[in-house]
Enzyme design. Structure first.
Site, PDB file in Angstrom:
ATOM      1  N   SER A 140       0.851  -1.171   0.000  1.00 13.20           N
ATOM      2  CA  SER A 140       0.000   0.000   0.000  1.00 13.20           C
ATOM      3  C   SER A 140       0.897   1.234   0.000  1.00 13.20           C
ATOM      4  O   SER A 140       2.050   1.173  -0.453  1.00 13.20           O
ATOM      5  CB  SER A 140      -0.920  -0.046   1.222  1.00 13.20           C
ATOM      6  OG  SER A 140      -1.774   1.070   1.229  1.00 13.20           O
ATOM      7  N   SER A 141       0.406   2.347   0.527  1.00 13.04           N
ATOM      8  CA  SER A 141       1.203   3.571   0.582  1.00 13.04           C
ATOM      9  C   SER A 141       0.568   4.516   1.580  1.00 13.04           C
ATOM     10  O   SER A 141      -0.665   4.532   1.739  1.00 13.04           O
ATOM     11  CB  SER A 141       1.217   4.251  -0.785  1.00 13.04           C
ATOM     12  OG  SER A 141       1.763   5.556  -0.668  1.00 13.04           O
ATOM     13  N   TYR A 157      -4.021   7.441  -7.598  1.00 16.28           N
ATOM     14  CA  TYR A 157      -3.206   6.493  -6.817  1.00 16.28           C
ATOM     15  C   TYR A 157      -3.714   6.447  -5.374  1.00 16.28           C
ATOM     16  O   TYR A 157      -3.907   5.364  -4.803  1.00 16.28           O
ATOM     17  CB  TYR A 157      -1.756   6.958  -6.868  1.00 16.28           C
ATOM     18  CG  TYR A 157      -0.742   6.099  -6.163  1.00 16.28           C
ATOM     19  CD1 TYR A 157      -0.289   4.906  -6.733  1.00 16.28           C
ATOM     20  CD2 TYR A 157      -0.188   6.484  -4.942  1.00 16.28           C
ATOM     21  CE1 TYR A 157       0.674   4.126  -6.104  1.00 16.28           C
ATOM     22  CE2 TYR A 157       0.772   5.722  -4.313  1.00 16.28           C
ATOM     23  CZ  TYR A 157       1.209   4.543  -4.898  1.00 16.28           C
ATOM     24  OH  TYR A 157       2.169   3.780  -4.273  1.00 16.28           O
ATOM     25  N   LYS A 161      -5.157   3.203  -3.394  1.00 20.83           N
ATOM     26  CA  LYS A 161      -4.452   2.590  -2.255  1.00 20.83           C
ATOM     27  C   LYS A 161      -5.343   2.600  -1.008  1.00 20.83           C
ATOM     28  O   LYS A 161      -5.261   1.684  -0.179  1.00 20.83           O
ATOM     29  CB  LYS A 161      -3.123   3.303  -1.993  1.00 20.83           C
ATOM     30  CG  LYS A 161      -2.069   3.071  -3.078  1.00 20.83           C
ATOM     31  CD  LYS A 161      -1.604   1.614  -3.159  1.00 20.83           C
ATOM     32  CE  LYS A 161      -0.417   1.451  -4.116  1.00 20.83           C
ATOM     33  NZ  LYS A 161       0.038   0.063  -4.251  1.00 20.83           N
TER      34      LYS A 161
HETATM   35  P1  NDP Z   1       7.785   0.371 -10.021  1.00 20.42           P
HETATM   36  O1  NDP Z   1       7.031   1.361 -10.847  1.00 20.42           O
HETATM   37  O2  NDP Z   1       9.253   0.449  -9.969  1.00 20.42           O
HETATM   38  O3  NDP Z   1       7.335  -1.109 -10.420  1.00 20.42           O
HETATM   39  C1  NDP Z   1       5.976  -1.394 -10.565  1.00 20.42           C
HETATM   40  C2  NDP Z   1       5.825  -2.872 -10.883  1.00 20.42           C
HETATM   41  O4  NDP Z   1       4.440  -3.159 -11.029  1.00 20.42           O
HETATM   42  C3  NDP Z   1       6.508  -3.251 -12.209  1.00 20.42           C
HETATM   43  O5  NDP Z   1       7.039  -4.544 -12.109  1.00 20.42           O
HETATM   44  C4  NDP Z   1       5.325  -3.237 -13.181  1.00 20.42           C
HETATM   45  O6  NDP Z   1       5.487  -4.064 -14.323  1.00 20.42           O
HETATM   46  C5  NDP Z   1       4.262  -3.829 -12.269  1.00 20.42           C
HETATM   47  N1  NDP Z   1       2.925  -3.645 -12.826  1.00 20.42           N
HETATM   48  C6  NDP Z   1       2.277  -2.484 -13.114  1.00 20.42           C
HETATM   49  N2  NDP Z   1       1.077  -2.749 -13.662  1.00 20.42           N
HETATM   50  C7  NDP Z   1       0.974  -4.111 -13.725  1.00 20.42           C
HETATM   51  C8  NDP Z   1      -0.018  -4.998 -14.196  1.00 20.42           C
HETATM   52  N3  NDP Z   1      -1.175  -4.563 -14.729  1.00 20.42           N
HETATM   53  N4  NDP Z   1       0.208  -6.334 -14.094  1.00 20.42           N
HETATM   54  C9  NDP Z   1       1.354  -6.811 -13.544  1.00 20.42           C
HETATM   55  N5  NDP Z   1       2.347  -6.012 -13.115  1.00 20.42           N
HETATM   56  C10 NDP Z   1       2.146  -4.676 -13.201  1.00 20.42           C
HETATM   57  O7  NDP Z   1       7.183   0.523  -8.543  1.00 20.42           O
HETATM   58  P2  NDP Z   1       7.803   0.167  -7.101  1.00 20.42           P
HETATM   59  O8  NDP Z   1       8.665  -1.022  -7.186  1.00 20.42           O
HETATM   60  O9  NDP Z   1       8.330   1.418  -6.522  1.00 20.42           O
HETATM   61  O10 NDP Z   1       6.457  -0.147  -6.301  1.00 20.42           O
HETATM   62  C11 NDP Z   1       6.049  -1.455  -5.951  1.00 20.42           C
HETATM   63  C12 NDP Z   1       4.814  -1.328  -5.053  1.00 20.42           C
HETATM   64  O11 NDP Z   1       5.147  -0.552  -3.898  1.00 20.42           O
HETATM   65  C13 NDP Z   1       3.646  -0.616  -5.748  1.00 20.42           C
HETATM   66  O12 NDP Z   1       2.426  -1.221  -5.385  1.00 20.42           O
HETATM   67  C14 NDP Z   1       3.727   0.798  -5.166  1.00 20.42           C
HETATM   68  O13 NDP Z   1       2.490   1.456  -5.191  1.00 20.42           O
HETATM   69  C15 NDP Z   1       4.231   0.529  -3.770  1.00 20.42           C
HETATM   70  N6  NDP Z   1       4.880   1.691  -3.152  1.00 20.42           N
HETATM   71  C16 NDP Z   1       6.054   2.199  -3.658  1.00 20.42           C
HETATM   72  C17 NDP Z   1       6.644   3.310  -3.075  1.00 20.42           C
HETATM   73  C18 NDP Z   1       7.931   3.900  -3.560  1.00 20.42           C
HETATM   74  O14 NDP Z   1       8.387   4.906  -2.965  1.00 20.42           O
HETATM   75  N7  NDP Z   1       8.586   3.364  -4.584  1.00 20.42           N
HETATM   76  C19 NDP Z   1       6.026   3.971  -1.902  1.00 20.42           C
HETATM   77  C20 NDP Z   1       4.800   3.351  -1.466  1.00 20.42           C
HETATM   78  C21 NDP Z   1       4.274   2.250  -2.059  1.00 20.42           C
HETATM   79  P3  NDP Z   1       5.965  -3.465 -15.772  1.00 20.42           P
HETATM   80  O15 NDP Z   1       7.473  -3.399 -15.728  1.00 20.42           O
HETATM   81  O16 NDP Z   1       5.419  -4.461 -16.743  1.00 20.42           O
HETATM   82  O17 NDP Z   1       5.344  -2.097 -15.904  1.00 20.42           O
END
Ligand code: NDP
Length: 235
Positions: A140-141, A157, A161
């Protein structure tokens, strides 16, 4: 000292960012990982890990928004073998640059499908394959925390969330009789593509901290919204 039981973990969005780091750390400690992503053929870093951990990493396709894709994943699971001990609902999307006055439905629909409905329906599809006492982690976030709102930021977003937080509370109810523990996490502001400029927390640190909390969690914690240190985040 007895050896730790090796877990079967399933991670979504495992090709980059936090999902890739979960996969890396789970493998490093000896667990088996079913790592899912939209395009396994293009998941270079993930496929490199498969070479380093032969037989313990299976990479399978999954689009979290597609019920058909959930069903195909479930069909493949017997080939991987073993019930699921830990599901990490990590895949997520953030549409940036939204402004009040110019909002349209598209970003909300995409965010809701990807960040809230997808994890709920995937968990439902995988639940028959959970071991007793399985754990479910929802990424989540704090941006989805209604009690922490301090500006008009990333509305599609944030709304999705907040919905994922309700999904967490409801899944805790639905899976209670199986002894499952369902948690929502705010990981911190993490250095990934989504984290963007300004993020200072390495994904490795965020994931290591969350795994410590997950390892210590019990069914009495199910349905909670926590930061990576295990402290409650306001709903
Ligand atoms: P990234 O944008 O770096 O990665 C997102 C991932 O989600 C990628 O692997 C992407 O795949 C995948 N994804 C998106 N849409 C789909 C879909 N329809 N089906 C399958 N996979 C999908 O994000 P983060 O690693 O930073 O974030 C991971 C989680 O942590 C998320 O839920 C985010 O909301 C949460 N989060 C992150 C924070 C941060 O500061 N980074 C803070 C709070 C929460 P593809 O490469 O194919 O696009």
């Amino acid at each position: 000292m007895t050896a730790r039981h090796s877990l079967h973990c399933l991670v979504t969005g495992a090709n980059r960012g936090i999902g890739l780091e979960f996969t890396r750390q789970l493998l490093a400690r000896g667990d088996r990982v079913t790592a899912t992503c939209r395009h396994p053929g293009r998941a270079t870093a993930l496929n490199a890990l498969a070479g380093e951990h032969p037989g313990r990493l299976h990479v399978l396709p999954l689009d979290i928004t597609e019920a058909k894709s959930h069903a195909e994943l479930v069909r493949e699971l017997p080939l991987v073998g073993g019930g699921i001990d830990l599901l990490v609902n990590n895949a997520g999307v953030l549409h940036s640059g939204e402004r009040f006055g110019q909002l349209t439905a598209g970003n909300f629909e995409d965010s809701f499908r990807t960040n809230a409905v997808g994890p709920l329906l995937l968990t439902q599809a995988l639940a028959p394959h959970f071991v007793t006492g399985a754990k479910v982690v929802n990424l989540s976030s704090v941006l989805g925390s209604i009690g922490s709102v301090d500006g008009f930021h990333t509305p599609s977003y944030a709304v999705s969330k907040a919905a994922l937080n309700m999904v967490t509370a409801l899944l805790a109810q639905a899976l209670a009789e199986r002894g499952a523990t369902v948690l929502a996490f705010h990981p911190g502001w993490v250095m990934t593509d989504m984290g963007g400029d300004g993020a200072q927390l390495p994904a490795g640190d965020a994931v290591a901290a969350m795994l410590r909390v997950v390892d210590g969690a019990t069914p009495t914690d199910s349905g909670r919204f926590l930061n990576r240190h295990g402290e409650p985040v306001p709903w």
